[in-house]
Write a protein that holds these residues in place. Sequence first.
Motif, PDB file in Angstrom:
ATOM      1  N   SER A  24      38.019  51.088  30.618  1.00 27.67           N
ATOM      2  CA  SER A  24      37.563  50.833  31.995  1.00 27.67           C
ATOM      3  C   SER A  24      37.988  49.468  32.514  1.00 27.67           C
ATOM      4  O   SER A  24      37.814  49.160  33.691  1.00 27.67           O
ATOM      5  N   GLY A  25      38.548  48.633  31.601  1.00 24.51           N
ATOM      6  CA  GLY A  25      38.984  47.304  32.016  1.00 24.51           C
ATOM      7  C   GLY A  25      37.914  46.240  31.939  1.00 24.51           C
ATOM      8  O   GLY A  25      38.052  45.157  32.504  1.00 24.51           O
ATOM      9  N   MET A  26      36.832  46.512  31.202  1.00 28.81           N
ATOM     10  CA  MET A  26      35.750  45.540  31.082  1.00 28.81           C
ATOM     11  C   MET A  26      36.201  44.300  30.310  1.00 28.81           C
ATOM     12  O   MET A  26      35.702  43.198  30.537  1.00 28.81           O
ATOM     13  N   GLY A  27      37.127  44.472  29.386  1.00 24.58           N
ATOM     14  CA  GLY A  27      37.577  43.342  28.581  1.00 24.58           C
ATOM     15  C   GLY A  27      38.582  43.784  27.538  1.00 24.58           C
ATOM     16  O   GLY A  27      39.189  44.857  27.646  1.00 24.58           O
ATOM     17  N   ILE A  28      38.725  42.957  26.502  1.00 25.59           N
ATOM     18  CA  ILE A  28      39.678  43.230  25.425  1.00 25.59           C
ATOM     19  C   ILE A  28      38.912  43.800  24.242  1.00 25.59           C
ATOM     20  O   ILE A  28      37.964  43.182  23.748  1.00 25.59           O
ATOM     21  N   GLY A  29      39.312  44.973  23.794  1.00 25.34           N
ATOM     22  CA  GLY A  29      38.572  45.664  22.750  1.00 25.34           C
ATOM     23  C   GLY A  29      39.282  45.681  21.410  1.00 25.34           C
ATOM     24  O   GLY A  29      40.502  45.496  21.323  1.00 25.34           O
ATOM     25  N   LEU A  30      38.503  45.907  20.366  1.00 22.23           N
ATOM     26  CA  LEU A  30      39.025  46.129  19.023  1.00 22.23           C
ATOM     27  C   LEU A  30      38.866  47.612  18.741  1.00 22.23           C
ATOM     28  O   LEU A  30      37.796  48.070  18.328  1.00 22.23           O
ATOM     29  N   VAL A  31      39.923  48.358  18.982  1.00 22.16           N
ATOM     30  CA  VAL A  31      39.865  49.812  18.899  1.00 22.16           C
ATOM     31  C   VAL A  31      40.459  50.272  17.571  1.00 22.16           C
ATOM     32  O   VAL A  31      41.461  49.721  17.106  1.00 22.16           O
ATOM     33  N   SER A  32      39.840  51.271  16.952  1.00 18.49           N
ATOM     34  CA  SER A  32      40.334  51.796  15.680  1.00 18.49           C
ATOM     35  C   SER A  32      41.770  52.289  15.832  1.00 18.49           C
ATOM     36  O   SER A  32      42.165  52.822  16.873  1.00 18.49           O
ATOM     37  N   HIS A  72      33.105  43.844  21.224  1.00 19.50           N
ATOM     38  CA  HIS A  72      33.023  44.022  19.768  1.00 19.50           C
ATOM     39  C   HIS A  72      31.784  44.814  19.380  1.00 19.50           C
ATOM     40  O   HIS A  72      30.852  44.966  20.179  1.00 19.50           O
ATOM     41  N   PRO A  73      31.753  45.314  18.137  1.00 18.45           N
ATOM     42  CA  PRO A  73      30.584  46.069  17.674  1.00 18.45           C
ATOM     43  C   PRO A  73      29.420  45.136  17.368  1.00 18.45           C
ATOM     44  O   PRO A  73      29.608  44.058  16.808  1.00 18.45           O
ATOM     45  N   VAL A  74      28.239  45.547  17.744  1.00 16.52           N
ATOM     46  CA  VAL A  74      27.065  44.712  17.540  1.00 16.52           C
ATOM     47  C   VAL A  74      26.724  44.571  16.059  1.00 16.52           C
ATOM     48  O   VAL A  74      26.077  43.612  15.642  1.00 16.52           O
ATOM     49  N   LEU A  75      27.177  45.508  15.228  1.00 14.79           N
ATOM     50  CA  LEU A  75      26.829  45.483  13.810  1.00 14.79           C
ATOM     51  C   LEU A  75      27.446  44.301  13.076  1.00 14.79           C
ATOM     52  O   LEU A  75      26.944  43.877  12.058  1.00 14.79           O
ATOM     53  N   HIS A  76      28.582  43.818  13.548  1.00 21.62           N
ATOM     54  CA  HIS A  76      29.219  42.716  12.820  1.00 21.62           C
ATOM     55  C   HIS A  76      29.844  41.753  13.811  1.00 21.62           C
ATOM     56  O   HIS A  76      31.004  41.893  14.192  1.00 21.62           O
ATOM     57  N   ASN A  77      29.089  40.766  14.221  1.00 24.96           N
ATOM     58  CA  ASN A  77      29.533  39.867  15.291  1.00 24.96           C
ATOM     59  C   ASN A  77      30.600  38.874  14.860  1.00 24.96           C
ATOM     60  O   ASN A  77      31.127  38.134  15.684  1.00 24.96           O
ATOM     61  N   SER A  78      30.940  38.796  13.580  1.00 27.43           N
ATOM     62  CA  SER A  78      31.987  37.863  13.147  1.00 27.43           C
ATOM     63  C   SER A  78      33.368  38.511  13.160  1.00 27.43           C
ATOM     64  O   SER A  78      34.350  37.871  12.799  1.00 27.43           O
ATOM     65  N   VAL A  89      30.817  40.896  24.912  1.00 30.06           N
ATOM     66  CA  VAL A  89      29.879  42.003  25.080  1.00 30.06           C
ATOM     67  C   VAL A  89      29.907  42.813  23.784  1.00 30.06           C
ATOM     68  O   VAL A  89      30.992  43.164  23.289  1.00 30.06           O
ATOM     69  N   ALA A  90      28.732  43.085  23.241  1.00 25.31           N
ATOM     70  CA  ALA A  90      28.632  43.856  22.001  1.00 25.31           C
ATOM     71  C   ALA A  90      28.150  45.270  22.300  1.00 25.31           C
ATOM     72  O   ALA A  90      27.283  45.464  23.154  1.00 25.31           O
ATOM     73  N   PHE A  91      28.707  46.231  21.587  1.00 25.27           N
ATOM     74  CA  PHE A  91      28.345  47.638  21.778  1.00 25.27           C
ATOM     75  C   PHE A  91      27.833  48.216  20.463  1.00 25.27           C
ATOM     76  O   PHE A  91      28.288  47.845  19.382  1.00 25.27           O
TER      77      PHE A  91
END
Length: 305
Positions: free
Chosen positions: A233-241, A193-199, A219-221
Amino acid sequence: MTHSRLRLPPLNALKSFHAAVRHDSIRAAADELLVTPQAVSQQIKLLEDTLQVTLFNRKGRSIEKTEAAIILARFVDAGFEELAEGVRRVTNQKYHNRITINVSPYFATRYLLPRINHFREGMPDTDLRMTTMVDTPDFARDDIDVAVQWGYGDWKTYDTTLLLQDHKIITCTPDIAAQIQAPSDLLNHTLLHPVLHNSLWSDLLAFLDVGDQPPASEVAFHDAATMRRATLSGMGIGLVSELDAINDVRAGDLVAPLGLDALKDLPPRCVPGFYLVLPKGHRRVNIVAKLCEWITSENWAEVPN
């Protein structure tokens, strides 16, 4: 017909109040203004007498803002910001036609850059400059006129306009997707998830009626592009636009394990977006007003080819 104008308090009294509010300290305000604490106290007393309100409750050497001080501080801060901007514009020739915009990196590359020439064609003499900081800039310190920021519109002290909602799609590689049969299975994997909004993830999991159990890991980016690469890359499950997610799913690089429409009915308050953000006084500058007019008139949901 003549209109009576409210007589404003002395500028020095407002400056002392402005400094004391920001520092929550008479002594720190005095240090900033290069005067004695007694001088600051006298100016604040003058302001209180002029306005006939109590601005601070004194407790020994400390001060505590009253409700009146909190209200007044917002307007005084905005007023000094406008004064500083006006002085900057008229005393420095290089700023006359210059405008600096800070843009969320994803919005800049995906939406703004492909059509920035539309604005430049209308104002060819404008010296347009762009930065791409993820965090909201300090407009005065960073010398920024206008910003386009990702978030939820909660920039209380600024003029804010929603340009485009950033709908997310839960995505992952095919290997991870094979292990997800229900929303609760998401918790067995690393959530990106994005580090700007952890909720963001917690909002989505609540919407999907997943329990309060924490995920296996998170993991936050700092930016969307890095999070997308980590998802690929398979690091995890992402929230992609949405736009990128649909392209990646069509290409077979990612899978939407719960479906592309799983978050379609998410409450609007939980949907982030890209917002035009700027201090209210900046719109008084003609070239800034014209840039804002162009930005808000564009249909950002229509992606250029």
